[in-house]
Design a protein around this motif. Structure first.
Motif, PDB file in Angstrom:
ATOM      1  N   UNK A  95       0.442  -1.185   0.147  1.00 20.96           N
ATOM      2  CA  UNK A  95       0.153  -0.033   0.095  1.00 20.96           C
ATOM      3  C   UNK A  95       0.839   1.253   0.334  1.00 20.96           C
ATOM      4  N   UNK A  96       1.601   1.519  -1.269  1.00 22.43           N
ATOM      5  CA  UNK A  96       2.560   2.564  -0.578  1.00 22.43           C
ATOM      6  C   UNK A  96       1.801   3.815  -1.659  1.00 22.43           C
ATOM      7  N   UNK A  97       0.958   3.802  -2.507  1.00 19.65           N
ATOM      8  CA  UNK A  97       0.121   5.615  -2.162  1.00 19.65           C
ATOM      9  C   UNK A  97      -1.471   4.565  -2.886  1.00 19.65           C
ATOM     10  N   UNK A  98      -2.115   5.233  -1.613  1.00 21.46           N
ATOM     11  CA  UNK A  98      -4.029   4.515  -1.689  1.00 21.46           C
ATOM     12  C   UNK A  98      -3.956   6.238  -1.325  1.00 21.46           C
ATOM     13  N   UNK A  99      -5.545   6.524  -1.694  1.00 18.09           N
ATOM     14  CA  UNK A  99      -6.420   7.816  -1.296  1.00 18.09           C
ATOM     15  C   UNK A  99      -7.381   7.227  -0.608  1.00 18.09           C
ATOM     16  N   UNK A 100      -7.374   8.248   0.123  1.00 19.50           N
ATOM     17  CA  UNK A 100      -8.708   7.793   1.524  1.00 19.50           C
ATOM     18  C   UNK A 100      -9.353   8.594   1.774  1.00 19.50           C
ATOM     19  N   UNK A 101     -10.591   9.134   1.582  1.00 23.95           N
ATOM     20  CA  UNK A 101     -12.206   9.756   1.673  1.00 23.95           C
ATOM     21  C   UNK A 101     -12.527   9.701   3.316  1.00 23.95           C
ATOM     22  N   UNK A 102     -12.335  10.803   4.064  1.00 19.43           N
ATOM     23  CA  UNK A 102     -13.008  10.385   5.338  1.00 19.43           C
ATOM     24  C   UNK A 102     -13.005  10.979   5.916  1.00 19.43           C
ATOM     25  N   UNK A 103     -14.099  11.133   7.551  1.00 20.39           N
ATOM     26  CA  UNK A 103     -13.736  12.416   8.374  1.00 20.39           C
ATOM     27  C   UNK A 103     -12.513  12.565   9.238  1.00 20.39           C
ATOM     28  N   UNK A 104     -11.735  13.702   9.346  1.00 18.72           N
ATOM     29  CA  UNK A 104     -10.755  14.034  10.937  1.00 18.72           C
ATOM     30  C   UNK A 104     -11.776  14.076  11.823  1.00 18.72           C
ATOM     31  N   UNK A 105     -10.855  13.189  13.007  1.00 23.54           N
ATOM     32  CA  UNK A 105     -11.345  13.445  14.252  1.00 23.54           C
ATOM     33  C   UNK A 105      -9.623  13.367  15.198  1.00 23.54           C
ATOM     34  N   UNK A 106      -9.840  14.006  16.509  1.00 23.15           N
ATOM     35  CA  UNK A 106      -8.475  13.443  17.505  1.00 23.15           C
ATOM     36  C   UNK A 106      -7.859  14.678  16.466  1.00 23.15           C
ATOM     37  N   UNK A 107      -7.875  15.568  16.563  1.00 21.81           N
ATOM     38  CA  UNK A 107      -6.134  16.472  15.221  1.00 21.81           C
ATOM     39  C   UNK A 107      -5.715  17.125  16.646  1.00 21.81           C
ATOM     40  N   UNK A 108      -4.337  16.827  16.714  1.00 24.74           N
ATOM     41  CA  UNK A 108      -3.177  17.167  17.704  1.00 24.74           C
ATOM     42  C   UNK A 108      -2.144  17.599  16.919  1.00 24.74           C
ATOM     43  N   UNK A 109      -1.779  19.004  16.990  1.00 23.00           N
ATOM     44  CA  UNK A 109      -1.261  19.597  16.244  1.00 23.00           C
ATOM     45  C   UNK A 109       0.208  19.439  17.226  1.00 23.00           C
ATOM     46  N   UNK A 110       1.417  18.430  17.034  1.00 21.88           N
ATOM     47  CA  UNK A 110       1.958  18.670  18.325  1.00 21.88           C
ATOM     48  C   UNK A 110       2.882  19.700  18.195  1.00 21.88           C
ATOM     49  N   UNK A 111       3.446  19.839  19.084  1.00 21.96           N
ATOM     50  CA  UNK A 111       5.000  21.222  19.217  1.00 21.96           C
ATOM     51  C   UNK A 111       6.315  20.936  18.720  1.00 21.96           C
TER      52      UNK A 111
END
Length: 491
Positions: A43-59
């Protein structure tokens, strides 16, 4: 004996060799990294569609999130170098389409997708993200009408930020030329794609940084223009950074992005929104022909108003003339005649006045001579010498007396100088040299200096208010008695 039995024909005293194993055991790390390579190869190149949740912008700059649908979820990570190139900002609840590769995290035995690109899944998701951003900026007060700058009425320089090759710039230049011929400065930018946000922001900041009177004139107003398009085409003008740049600019900005039905984020933060780029040119400039007509109309109205005022004054003058006992010409005839006679005598009167003053000056100048002036000076010199001869002998005595009085005052002043204590007296000072004039200015434990005529010593206030005790005078030592006469000294 069965066929699969093993027969050992060696010496009886040697142990049999160990059995060979066709499935040797693996370590956990070997298995985890083998699975990781398999996932990345498969699975070196995949294209997914979905809803984002639990976003964490790390330091560290990385972004960790979860993609989910109604039945499953997968962890995702966006490395720091790819965050800036994303088409949208990852936010919880946003439906997106991502591109990347599947890999595993051996420390947790879990798989995840390493996201390289991200875009909104559709217009609905884009508009939802736009509404959230609009609510955020509106809460900060960037949409308030009170912070918008007024549009100049007669701009001398107009700045245009748009693509230099499209039809938009030609429409704007043509409209400005026929309405209000002025100088137009075009800052070329791309108006679609990922690079458009940064280029438009840099253009606004570049115009804003120009100084009046510089080699390139500073625009009085800016127009940010682009033709129509889809939501995705105009999405770069919904960027939060671009909206804040427009709001912070000191030059008034007109937003003219898309057609009349298109709305972008900078339409709300700009000082004026135009339905089309041509409408922006009309808002930014007046119509020169209309101004000329207005000035000509004001000139005609001024002439008519002046004529009406003169006619009114003339009518009022005629009405006042009818109330006079005689005709106005007869009333003015006698004063005019007197004025004519006075004017005819004025020239001869001036000549006679000049001649009279010349005769008076000649009479006075006859009495003025060098001999008379020298005689007056000689009399005044004699009087001055007589006064000097009378007061000259007494002047040194007065000076000597005044000098003696001055010396006595100087000695008295020196004796009263607090900075020069007399023998037996001392001046109390603080450590920084300020003189203490009262006991109330001192406190317990304060360090002071006692200044005598020949020097100073340090001291400290003990706080005891009792008068100092006088030490008894030392009695003089007894004089040695001399031995009686005739008696020798034993020592």
């Amino acid at each position: 004996m069965s066929d699969d039995s093993y027969v050992f024909e060696g010496p009886a005293d040697e142990p049999p060799p160990p059995l060979r194993d066709n499935n040797p055991p693996q370590t956990v790390s070997e298995l985890s990294f083998a699975l990781k390579r398999t996932l990345e190869d498969r699975f070196g190149h995949v294209r997914l569609r979905g809803e984002i949740s639990k976003v964490n912008h790390h330091a560290s700059g990385h972004v960790y999130l979860t993609l989910k649908d109604d039945k499953a979820a997968i962890d995702g990570v966006v490395w720091k170098g790819s965050v800036r190139g994303l088409g949208v900002r990852p936010e919880s609840g946003l439906e997106v389409i991502v591109t990347g590769k599947i890999t595993s995290y051996p420390a947790r035995s879990s798989y995840q997708i390493v996201i390289e690109t991200m875009e909104a899944a559709g217009a609905g998701a884009l508009l939802a993200q736009l509404e959230r951003l609009k609510a955020k900026l509106a809460g900060e007060g960037l949409f308030e009408p009170g912070r918008k700058k007024p549009i100049p009425t007669f701009p001398a320089v107009v700045g245009v930020i748009t693509s230099p090759t499209g039809a938009v710039i030609r429409d704007i230049l043509h409209r400005i030329a026929e309405r209000w011929p002025c100088r137009v400065i075009v800052w070329p930018v791309v108006v679609q794609g990922d690079a458009a946000c940064g280029q438009v922001s840099n253009a606004i900041r570049g115009f804003d940084a120009m100084t009046p009177g510089g080699p390139i004139p500073r625009p009085d107003i800016l127009i940010v223009a682009r033709g129509g398009g889809s939501v995705e085409d105009l999405w770069c003008f919904n960027d939060e950074g671009l909206a804040r740049t427009v709001a912070a600019a000191s030059i008034p900005i007109i937003s003219a992005v898309g057609h009349e039905t298109d709305t972008t984020l900078i339409d709300f933060v700009s000082d004026r929104r135009a339905p089309t780029p041509t409408g922006a040119a009309e808002i930014a400039t007046p119509v020169l022909a209309d101004l000329r007509y207005a000035v000509a109309d004001l000139d005609r109205r001024l002439a008519r108003a002046g004529g009406r005022i003169l006619e009114d004054r003339r009518t009022r003058l005629r009405a006042a003339a009818r109330g006079l006992p005689a005709r106005p010409e007869d009333v003015l005839a006698l004063p005019q005649q007197r004025l004519d006679h006075a004017g005819s005598r004025l020239a001869s009167g001036l000549t006679q006045n000049v001649a009279l003053h010349q005769r008076a000056l000649a009479g006075v100048s006859g009495r003025l001579s060098r001999v008379l002036l020298d005689r007056a000076l000689e009399r005044r010199r004699d009087r001055l010498e007589a006064v000097a001869a009378r007061y000259a002998p007494a002047l040194p005595r007065h000076l000597d007396a005044d000098a003696a009085r001055l010396a006595a005052l100087a000695r008295a002043l020196a004796s009263l100088d607090p900075k020069r204590p007399k023998p037996g007296f001392a001046r109390v000072e603080t450590e920084d040299g300020a003189m203490i004039a009262a006991a109330a200015a001192l406190h317990d434990g304060q360090a002071v200096r006692l200044v005598f005529a020949d020097g100073w010593k340090g001291a400290r206030i003990d706080g005891d208010g009792a008068p100092p005790r006088l030490l008894p005078k030392a009695s003089p030592a007894p004089k040695p008695r001399s031995p009686p006469a005739g008696q020798g000294d034993l020592f």
